[in-house]
Every structure is written in structure tokens, then in C-alpha cells.
Design an enzyme around this catalytic site. Sequence first.
Site, short mmCIF file in Angstrom:
data_model
loop_
_atom_site.label_atom_id
_atom_site.label_comp_id
_atom_site.label_asym_id
_atom_site.label_seq_id
_atom_site.Cartn_x
_atom_site.Cartn_y
_atom_site.Cartn_z
N SER A 1 0.80 -1.23 0.00
CA SER A 1 0.00 0.00 0.00
C SER A 1 0.83 1.27 0.00
CB SER A 1 -0.96 0.02 1.19
OG SER A 1 -0.27 0.25 2.40
N LYS B 1 0.62 4.34 6.91
CA LYS B 1 -0.14 5.19 5.98
C LYS B 1 0.37 6.62 6.06
CE LYS B 1 -3.08 1.88 5.00
NZ LYS B 1 -2.98 1.17 3.75
#
Length: 153
Positions: free
Chosen positions: A11, A49
Site C-alpha cells: 500500500s 499510511k
Amino acid sequence: MWRLARVTGVSMLPTYRPQDTVLLRPVGPAGPSRGDVAVLRRGAMRLVKRVVGLGGDRVEMEAGRLFVNGVPVDGRTRVPGPATWVWDVPADRCFVVGDNAAASEDSRTWDEPFVPTQDVDAVVLARLPGLRRRTTRVTRRRRPAAARRAGRS
């Protein structure tokens, strides 16, 4: 106290690759800053993230691109798209995304898009080169044929 962590998943490509080792520092009392790559808790999982929105920010996604308070995250000019999503980030929360939008499950896709700032544990300071896990193949070395014949006498 500074710590090390290993990145899993894709990700955060291309910024961080699976098996990269990163150096972390704890988040201070002020919490994360916009643009920080952070390690956060989401249920029982720990995720890496990028923080793009903080309390009071307006995050918009139009034509697959993110804007925070009207400013494009990627620096490119706005191109109107067929659909726009808008999130107003509540106080003491943040909006997080993976750099690899096509493969990341993040605030853009979660039912509850906002992460409490107290769930942000650490901020990534750097990727440590040379500490990627290396996969090696272990094979038994064969003795040369002459040595095998000599051992039979």
C-alpha cells in the site's frame, strides 16, 4: 524511544516496499503532522499510511485525485471528474491514505474514515538501506568428483 519496524504489503509503494525496515519515532503530544508517514492502530492491526488530513481539514477526492482544503496532494491542477467525495475531518482525528492508491485500503474506502490521533503510534523517520530481508537458498555443497572417489578407498 526510537524503534525499528518492517513494512508489509504494497500500500505504500513506491515510497516503501514490502520488507523495508524503517526507523520510527514516537508521536509527540501535538500528534502527527500533515504529510507524515505514520504507524497507526486500526483494530488489532498496525498499518503504515500517510497522514493527509487533520482535524478541521476538508478532504476531497475527485477523478481519483485527493485535495486537502482545495490544494491537490500531488501538486497537479484540478481536473473536474464525474464524482466527488468530500470528508470534513473532525477534531482529534486524521485522514490517512496509502501512496499506492490502487492497492491501499485506507480512509478513502473505510466505513469509518477517520483515525483518532491517539491511535497514531509513531512517525517514520527514514528507510534504512541494506536491512531488507534477503531470501537465500540453502543447498548442500557437493564435493568435487575427485574428492568423492578418493573417499571411497
